[in-house]
Design a protein around this motif. Structure first.
Motif, PDB file in Angstrom:
ATOM      1  N   GLN A 109     -83.488  13.444-127.982  1.00 28.33           N
ATOM      2  CA  GLN A 109     -82.332  13.193-128.830  1.00 28.33           C
ATOM      3  C   GLN A 109     -82.100  11.686-128.981  1.00 28.33           C
ATOM      4  OE1 GLN A 109     -78.002  14.361-127.897  1.00 28.33           O
ATOM      5  NE2 GLN A 109     -78.875  16.220-128.771  1.00 28.33           N
ATOM      6  N   GLY A 110     -81.793  11.274-130.220  1.00 26.84           N
ATOM      7  CA  GLY A 110     -81.510   9.863-130.466  1.00 26.84           C
ATOM      8  C   GLY A 110     -82.709   9.046-130.894  1.00 26.84           C
ATOM      9  N   SER A 111     -83.862   9.692-131.019  1.00 30.09           N
ATOM     10  CA  SER A 111     -85.083   8.956-131.392  1.00 30.09           C
ATOM     11  C   SER A 111     -85.180   8.722-132.897  1.00 30.09           C
ATOM     12  CB  SER A 111     -86.326   9.707-130.903  1.00 30.09           C
ATOM     13  OG  SER A 111     -86.390  10.998-131.484  1.00 30.09           O
ATOM     14  N   GLY A 112     -84.311   9.378-133.675  1.00 28.66           N
ATOM     15  CA  GLY A 112     -84.370   9.230-135.132  1.00 28.66           C
ATOM     16  C   GLY A 112     -85.238  10.281-135.790  1.00 28.66           C
ATOM     17  N   LYS A 113     -85.377  11.422-135.132  1.00 32.75           N
ATOM     18  CA  LYS A 113     -86.288  12.476-135.588  1.00 32.75           C
ATOM     19  C   LYS A 113     -85.891  13.063-136.946  1.00 32.75           C
ATOM     20  CE  LYS A 113     -86.390  15.483-132.444  1.00 32.75           C
ATOM     21  NZ  LYS A 113     -85.268  16.230-133.049  1.00 32.75           N
ATOM     22  N   THR A 114     -84.591  13.371-137.097  1.00 32.85           N
ATOM     23  CA  THR A 114     -84.121  13.998-138.342  1.00 32.85           C
ATOM     24  C   THR A 114     -84.270  13.054-139.528  1.00 32.85           C
ATOM     25  OG1 THR A 114     -82.572  15.391-137.109  1.00 32.85           O
ATOM     26  CG2 THR A 114     -82.130  15.070-139.464  1.00 32.85           C
ATOM     27  N   THR A 115     -83.871  11.801-139.333  1.00 34.91           N
ATOM     28  CA  THR A 115     -84.034  10.806-140.400  1.00 34.91           C
ATOM     29  C   THR A 115     -85.508  10.607-140.724  1.00 34.91           C
ATOM     30  OG1 THR A 115     -82.047   9.669-139.619  1.00 34.91           O
ATOM     31  CG2 THR A 115     -83.484   8.442-141.102  1.00 34.91           C
ATOM     32  N   THR A 116     -86.346  10.613-139.695  1.00 37.96           N
ATOM     33  CA  THR A 116     -87.791  10.436-139.884  1.00 37.96           C
ATOM     34  C   THR A 116     -88.383  11.589-140.697  1.00 37.96           C
ATOM     35  OG1 THR A 116     -88.027   9.146-137.855  1.00 37.96           O
ATOM     36  CG2 THR A 116     -90.009  10.235-138.682  1.00 37.96           C
ATOM     37  N   ALA A 117     -87.882  12.797-140.484  1.00 39.22           N
ATOM     38  CA  ALA A 117     -88.362  13.957-141.263  1.00 39.22           C
ATOM     39  C   ALA A 117     -88.137  13.707-142.753  1.00 39.22           C
ATOM     40  CB  ALA A 117     -87.650  15.222-140.809  1.00 39.22           C
ATOM     41  N   ALA A 118     -86.938  13.214-143.098  1.00 40.03           N
ATOM     42  CA  ALA A 118     -86.635  12.921-144.507  1.00 40.03           C
ATOM     43  C   ALA A 118     -87.492  11.771-145.024  1.00 40.03           C
ATOM     44  CB  ALA A 118     -85.151  12.576-144.650  1.00 40.03           C
ATOM     45  N   LEU A 138     -81.235  23.280-134.053  1.00 39.46           N
ATOM     46  CA  LEU A 138     -80.058  24.135-133.935  1.00 39.46           C
ATOM     47  C   LEU A 138     -79.185  23.750-132.745  1.00 39.46           C
ATOM     48  CD1 LEU A 138     -81.750  27.614-134.629  1.00 39.46           C
ATOM     49  CD2 LEU A 138     -80.953  25.891-136.246  1.00 39.46           C
ATOM     50  N   VAL A 139     -79.516  22.647-132.092  1.00 43.43           N
ATOM     51  CA  VAL A 139     -78.788  22.235-130.882  1.00 43.43           C
ATOM     52  C   VAL A 139     -77.789  21.126-131.167  1.00 43.43           C
ATOM     53  CG1 VAL A 139     -79.024  21.249-128.572  1.00 43.43           C
ATOM     54  CG2 VAL A 139     -80.673  22.949-129.373  1.00 43.43           C
ATOM     55  N   ARG A 140     -78.246  20.066-131.844  1.00 42.32           N
ATOM     56  CA  ARG A 140     -77.362  18.919-132.085  1.00 42.32           C
ATOM     57  C   ARG A 140     -76.359  19.254-133.182  1.00 42.32           C
ATOM     58  NH1 ARG A 140     -77.478  14.359-135.449  1.00 42.32           N
ATOM     59  NH2 ARG A 140     -79.557  14.859-136.236  1.00 42.32           N
ATOM     60  N   PRO A 141     -75.068  19.077-132.919  1.00 40.50           N
ATOM     61  CA  PRO A 141     -74.054  19.345-133.947  1.00 40.50           C
ATOM     62  C   PRO A 141     -74.308  18.480-135.188  1.00 40.50           C
ATOM     63  CG  PRO A 141     -73.029  19.019-131.800  1.00 40.50           C
ATOM     64  CD  PRO A 141     -74.471  18.664-131.640  1.00 40.50           C
ATOM     65  N   ALA A 142     -74.204  19.083-136.334  1.00 39.92           N
ATOM     66  CA  ALA A 142     -74.339  18.399-137.640  1.00 39.92           C
ATOM     67  C   ALA A 142     -75.758  17.954-137.967  1.00 39.92           C
ATOM     68  CB  ALA A 142     -73.399  17.206-137.735  1.00 39.92           C
ATOM     69  N   ALA A 143     -76.760  18.333-137.160  1.00 41.04           N
ATOM     70  CA  ALA A 143     -78.146  17.944-137.467  1.00 41.04           C
ATOM     71  C   ALA A 143     -78.596  18.559-138.785  1.00 41.04           C
ATOM     72  CB  ALA A 143     -79.083  18.365-136.339  1.00 41.04           C
ATOM     73  N   ILE A 144     -78.238  19.823-139.000  1.00 47.90           N
ATOM     74  CA  ILE A 144     -78.627  20.501-140.245  1.00 47.90           C
ATOM     75  C   ILE A 144     -77.941  19.847-141.437  1.00 47.90           C
ATOM     76  CG2 ILE A 144     -78.508  22.676-141.537  1.00 47.90           C
ATOM     77  CD1 ILE A 144     -78.780  24.145-138.875  1.00 47.90           C
ATOM     78  N   ASP A 145     -76.632  19.563-141.296  1.00 52.69           N
ATOM     79  CA  ASP A 145     -75.888  18.911-142.383  1.00 52.69           C
ATOM     80  C   ASP A 145     -76.449  17.529-142.699  1.00 52.69           C
ATOM     81  OD1 ASP A 145     -74.170  21.056-142.700  1.00 52.69           O
ATOM     82  OD2 ASP A 145     -72.714  20.298-141.246  1.00 52.69           O
TER      83      ASP A 145
END
Length: 447
Positions: A109-118, A138-145
């Motif tokens: 968590q915090g590595s920038g994974k979600t932003t990196t996916a985009a 499905l773990v981090r709040p607001a990750a999907i949003d």
């Protein structure tokens, strides 16, 4: 990126590069300074030891002592050794021969994974390769949003289902959707944790077995230093990684993790994140990064970024406007926006050889501030005022100052600066306009 390390190494190499004679003490002193600079930048001590030994071996070659410019040769040896350390096989993304290729992104968590996916989806889309993003954290709040917003803001295709609380099921559904709609890439974001744990690994192993991805890539925050090597080794042992994406390099003044991680893990770095924006994401080139680390710049990447922003017809029209003295605030705003699309001024200047960002100090932020003020001022003008700068009388300037949040003096200074720039450009383009038009039409811009 690498400001501290680059500043120290460029200072060391500048002293040496033009020396025509080097004795053993000179070489040892150079190696001592290099060793200290790398260790202070959080480069793993084993990597530093190996690098220094390799350089020493090169200097024992009889050809080295015969060189007419041993100082330059020693710097080149250092650069080649850095390239060797950073180079690994399989740095290209592996594609499936038949179906849609799958990329599984993992990390803490915090590595920038979600932003990196985009960012990865945006990068592949620019190459005309159709991609599907999968929101499966499905773990981090607001990750999907967060991923939905990134996808919507940048016109990226995304699959998500907030009604399903099963990451395995979401992964399976995404593969069917990709197959049915003939996507070339499926990029699956996954849940991270604040620390490595068995529960996270079991979930990732199950997803990987179900998806059978061509790429299982670890997203690593460069700013965590040597811990990155331990994290990479742990993930690789459990999951069998195919590569790495290093994030937040724009904020990593040391740069040690990027130098160490390839050597220590044997995994290739596929991409690097160089800023917060979705387009601040580059393919990893060991030779270019080595040049930046040594303060030699990266003109090739700079030229590529510039060429992406060049509209040849607009460039030709702009030349005509400058020569005919009809260059206006709309044209200036277009040029400023093109520069901004290339990245921050800091990133652009970092690619220019011989420029030390640390020495520039406050001048860089002052220039960035001036550009922002100029934009505020232009945004506060009417369309007629933008097209006709000559009508900006005292009352109009006062209104623009009030609308932009600037002082009357600042508005006057910015308008004077625009007029001076306009004269300078006309003087230059007037003499060279014909050649510039030929260059623009040919499209053969020099690198």
């Amino acid at each position: 990126m690498f400001e501290n390390l680059s500043a120290k190494l460029s200072q060391i190499t500048r002293k040496l590069i033009n020396q025509r004679r080097l004795n053993e003490n000179d070489i040892n002193d150079f190696l001592r300074q290099i060793r200290m600079a790398l260790l202070e930048a959080d480069v793993n001590f084993k990597v530093v030891k190996s690098l220094i030994e390799s350089i020493k071996n090169e200097t024992r070659d009889p050809e080295f002592s015969k060189s007419l410019n041993p100082g330059y040769l020693l710097v080149e040896i250092l650069k080649q050794q850095l390239i060797t350390i950073l180079t690994s096989d399989n740095s290209e993304l592996v594609k499936s021969n038949n179906n849609c290729s799958k990329i599984l992104l993992v990390g803490i968590q915090g590595s920038g994974k979600t932003t990196t996916a985009a960012k990865l989806s945006f990068y592949l889309n620019k190459l005309n390769q159709k991609t599907l993003l999968v929101a499966n954290d499905l773990v981090r709040p607001a990750a999907i949003d967060q991923l939905i917003k990134l996808a919507n803001d940048n016109e990226l295709d995304i699959y998500y289902d907030k009604k399903i609380n099963d990451s395995i099921k979401i992964a399976e559904n995404s593969l069917k959707l990709s197959s049915d709609n003939q996507y070339q890439w499926t990029i699956i974001d996954t849940a991270g944790r604040s620390q490595l744990d068995d529960e996270m690994m079991k979930e990732l192993i199950t997803i990987k077995n179900k998806v059978n991805p061509e790429e299982c890539i670890l997203v690593v925050d460069s700013m965590i230093g040597q811990t990155a090597v331990d994290i990479a080794n742990s993930f690789n042992e459990k999951l069998g990684l195919t590569g790495l994406i290093i994030t937040k390099l724009d904020g990593d003044s040391k740069g040690g993790s990027a130098v160490s991680i390839v050597k220590e893990t044997g995994l290739p770095i596929k991409f690097i994140g160089t800023g917060e924006k979705v387009d601040e994401f580059d393919k990893f080139y060991p030779d270019r990064i080595s040049s930046r680390i040594l303060g030699m710049g990266d003109l090739q990447t700079l030229a590529e970024k510039a060429s992406e922003q060049i509209d040849h017809q607009k460039a030709e029209d702009l030349t005509k406007k400058i020569v005919s003295d009809s260059f206006d605030f709309n044209d200036l705003l277009d040029q400023m926006n093109s520069i901004k699309k290339m990245g921050s001024l800091e990133n652009i200047i970092n690619m220019i050889p011989g420029v030390n960002l640390n020495q520039m100090g406050s001048k860089l932020s002052e220039n960035e501030s001036k550009m922002n003020k100029m934009k505020y001022m232009i945004d506060s003008m009417t369309p007629i005022e933008r097209r006709n700068p000559n009508i900006l009388n005292v009352s109009r300037r006062k209104r623009i100052a009030s609308g932009s949040g600037l002082t009357h003096i600042e508005v006057n200074q910015l308008i004077n600066q625009f007029n001076q720039t306009k004269k300078m450009m006309k003087s230059f383009y007037g003499k060279n306009g014909r050649n510039l038009n030929k260059l623009i039409k040919s499209g053969n811009f020099p690198n």
